[in-house]
Design an enzyme around this catalytic site. Structure first.
Site, short mmCIF file in Angstrom:
data_model
loop_
_atom_site.label_atom_id
_atom_site.label_comp_id
_atom_site.label_asym_id
_atom_site.label_seq_id
_atom_site.Cartn_x
_atom_site.Cartn_y
_atom_site.Cartn_z
N SER A 9 0.85 -1.20 0.00
CA SER A 9 0.00 0.00 0.00
C SER A 9 0.88 1.24 0.00
O SER A 9 1.65 1.46 0.93
CB SER A 9 -0.89 0.00 1.25
OG SER A 9 -1.35 1.32 1.49
N HIS A 34 -1.42 -1.37 -4.14
CA HIS A 34 -2.67 -1.00 -3.48
C HIS A 34 -2.69 0.53 -3.27
O HIS A 34 -1.79 1.08 -2.64
CB HIS A 34 -2.74 -1.74 -2.15
CG HIS A 34 -3.99 -1.58 -1.37
ND1 HIS A 34 -5.10 -2.39 -1.54
CD2 HIS A 34 -4.32 -0.71 -0.38
CE1 HIS A 34 -6.04 -2.03 -0.68
NE2 HIS A 34 -5.60 -1.01 0.03
N ASP A 36 -4.76 3.64 -1.73
CA ASP A 36 -5.81 3.99 -0.78
C ASP A 36 -6.35 5.38 -1.06
O ASP A 36 -5.64 6.37 -0.92
CB ASP A 36 -5.27 3.93 0.65
CG ASP A 36 -5.06 2.50 1.12
OD1 ASP A 36 -6.01 1.72 1.06
OD2 ASP A 36 -3.92 2.18 1.54
N MET A 38 -9.03 8.23 -0.01
CA MET A 38 -9.86 8.66 1.13
C MET A 38 -10.38 10.07 0.90
O MET A 38 -9.65 10.92 0.39
CB MET A 38 -9.03 8.65 2.41
CG MET A 38 -8.33 7.32 2.67
SD MET A 38 -7.33 7.43 4.16
CE MET A 38 -6.57 5.81 4.16
N HIS A 67 -8.44 1.13 -3.68
CA HIS A 67 -9.30 0.92 -2.51
C HIS A 67 -10.04 2.23 -2.25
O HIS A 67 -9.47 3.19 -1.74
CB HIS A 67 -8.42 0.50 -1.32
CG HIS A 67 -9.18 0.23 -0.07
ND1 HIS A 67 -8.58 -0.02 1.14
CD2 HIS A 67 -10.52 0.16 0.19
CE1 HIS A 67 -9.50 -0.22 2.07
NE2 HIS A 67 -10.69 -0.11 1.52
N MET A 69 -12.19 4.43 -0.32
CA MET A 69 -12.79 4.74 0.98
C MET A 69 -13.43 6.11 0.86
O MET A 69 -13.00 7.09 1.47
CB MET A 69 -11.71 4.69 2.07
CG MET A 69 -11.25 3.28 2.38
SD MET A 69 -9.70 3.25 3.29
CE MET A 69 -8.54 3.41 1.94
N MET A 138 -11.19 -5.92 6.10
CA MET A 138 -10.38 -4.92 6.78
C MET A 138 -9.99 -5.46 8.15
O MET A 138 -10.85 -5.90 8.93
CB MET A 138 -11.17 -3.61 6.97
CG MET A 138 -11.44 -2.82 5.70
SD MET A 138 -9.97 -2.39 4.74
CE MET A 138 -9.04 -1.39 5.91
N PHE A 144 -6.46 5.10 8.19
CA PHE A 144 -5.07 5.42 8.51
C PHE A 144 -4.17 4.20 8.35
O PHE A 144 -4.62 3.07 8.55
CB PHE A 144 -4.95 5.91 9.97
CG PHE A 144 -5.78 7.14 10.23
CD1 PHE A 144 -5.28 8.41 9.96
CD2 PHE A 144 -7.08 7.01 10.70
CE1 PHE A 144 -6.06 9.54 10.16
CE2 PHE A 144 -7.87 8.14 10.91
CZ PHE A 144 -7.37 9.40 10.65
N GLY A 145 -2.92 4.48 8.01
CA GLY A 145 -1.93 3.42 7.99
C GLY A 145 -1.37 3.22 9.38
O GLY A 145 -1.68 3.97 10.31
N ASP A 176 -6.38 -6.31 4.87
CA ASP A 176 -5.78 -4.99 4.80
C ASP A 176 -5.77 -4.33 6.18
O ASP A 176 -6.82 -4.11 6.77
CB ASP A 176 -6.61 -4.14 3.82
CG ASP A 176 -6.04 -2.75 3.58
OD1 ASP A 176 -4.92 -2.47 4.06
OD2 ASP A 176 -6.71 -1.96 2.90
N GLY A 177 -4.55 -4.05 6.67
CA GLY A 177 -4.41 -3.30 7.91
C GLY A 177 -3.61 -4.05 8.96
O GLY A 177 -3.99 -5.15 9.37
N GLY A 198 1.30 -1.77 4.21
CA GLY A 198 1.83 -0.43 3.98
C GLY A 198 3.08 -0.19 4.78
O GLY A 198 4.20 -0.28 4.27
N SER A 199 2.91 0.09 6.08
CA SER A 199 4.07 0.46 6.90
C SER A 199 5.08 -0.68 7.02
O SER A 199 6.27 -0.42 7.15
CB SER A 199 3.61 0.95 8.26
OG SER A 199 2.70 0.06 8.83
C1 DX5 Z 1 -6.21 1.73 5.84
C2 DX5 Z 1 -5.77 1.39 4.44
C3 DX5 Z 1 -4.64 0.42 4.38
C4 DX5 Z 1 -3.36 0.94 4.98
C5 DX5 Z 1 -2.59 -0.22 5.52
O1 DX5 Z 1 -7.35 2.53 5.75
O2 DX5 Z 1 -6.85 0.83 3.72
O3 DX5 Z 1 -4.43 -0.03 3.07
O4 DX5 Z 1 -2.57 1.64 4.08
O5 DX5 Z 1 -1.50 0.27 6.20
P1 DX5 Z 1 -0.70 -0.62 7.25
O6 DX5 Z 1 -0.21 -1.82 6.50
O7 DX5 Z 1 0.38 0.28 7.71
O8 DX5 Z 1 -1.67 -1.00 8.32
ZN ZN Z 2 -6.41 -0.17 1.80
#
Ligand code: DX5
Ligand code: ZN
Length: 230
Positions: A9, A34, A36, A38, A67, A69, A138, A144-145, A176-177, A198-199
């Site tokens: 992500s 991926h 995101d 928002m 994705h 959101m 989810m 948020f990441g 995801d998450g 992501g992170s």
């Molecule tokens: C959260 C996003 C995720 C996010 C995941 O709303 O949909 O895709 O980037 O980040 P990590 O892997 O850091 O939880």
């Molecule tokens: Zn996502």
């Protein structure tokens, strides 16, 4: 050869070096990217729009998974398709016409997926699972990441896996998450086949390649274990 797919992500990437970071992830074996999106309404955060997809499309051959959101996904589909998107994940929550949204995505020639939040039960997918290419569970609340993985989602991943096996065996079960080398084996054991991270990928001090390798190894080990037990 792992059957689990990794979807980095870019929310956690360094946006000043986005192309470079995506290239590193691709080189390290990412299966899709991926993205995101928002809107500050559907989730309490703002991120990126179709212009980012347009730029990425020029620099990577990897599938770009969007994705959404956002409150009104239907309004933005054309723009994201024109920018070069390959698939869309739309939320069950807040969509009164989910079937219509999914059909529109398919009419546009793109892969469609439905996402469900941590407390939304697997059973809401009952009447849509046969119409989608992927479902997204989810494992944090979207927005948020770098949030902590919510463990109560694990049995639900199992229920989604059962549903998919029964009704649409080709459908991806994606999570995801909060996915990292510690939580990846848990979700794979529960039945996930696509992992968004992501992170754990872009936030690792050792770099993207090392982080990807660590995740891949964690997935391979649990897959091997599952295979031996069966
Ligand atoms: C959260 C996003 C995720 C996010 C995941 O709303 O949909 O895709 O980037 O980040 P990590 O892997 O850091 O939880
Ligand atoms: Zn996502």
């Amino acid at each position: 050869m792992s059957s689990v797919k990794l979807a980095p992500s870019i929310l956690a990437a360094d946006f000043a070096r986005l192309g470079e970071q995506v290239a590193e992830a691709a080189e390290a074996g990412a299966d899709r990217i991926h993205v995101d999106v928002m809107d500050g309404h559907f989730v309490p955060n703002l991120s990126m729009g179709a212009v980012v997809v347009q730029s990425l499309r020029r620099v990577t051959p990897l599938p770009l998974e969007i994705h959404l959101m956002i409150s009104d996904p239907d309004f933005f589909l054309d723009e994201f398709v024109a920018a070069g998107s390959d698939s869309f994940l739309v939320h069950w929550e807040g969509n009164n016409n989910l079937h219509r949204t999914v059909q529109r995505i398919r009419t546009l020639g793109k892969r469609a997926g439905v996402a469900i939040n941590p407390v939304t039960p697997a059973s809401v997918l009952d009447e849509i699972v046969q119409d989608v290419d992927q479902v997204l569970v989810m494992t944090v609340n979207p927005g948020f990441g770098h949030q902590q993985f919510i463990r109560t989602t694990l049995p639900k991943i199992g229920r989604v896996r059962e549903l998919v096996d029964r009704r649409n065996a080709g459908c991806d079960v994606e999570v995801d998450g909060g996915i990292d080398a510690t939580t990846a084996p848990l979700v794979v054991r529960a039945g996930a086949t696509v992992l968004v991270a992501g992170s754990a990928i872009f936030g690792d001090d050792n770099g993207v390649a090392t982080a990807m390798q660590r995740l891949r190894t964690a997935c391979n080990e649990i897959e091997e274990e599952i295979l031996q037990r069966s």
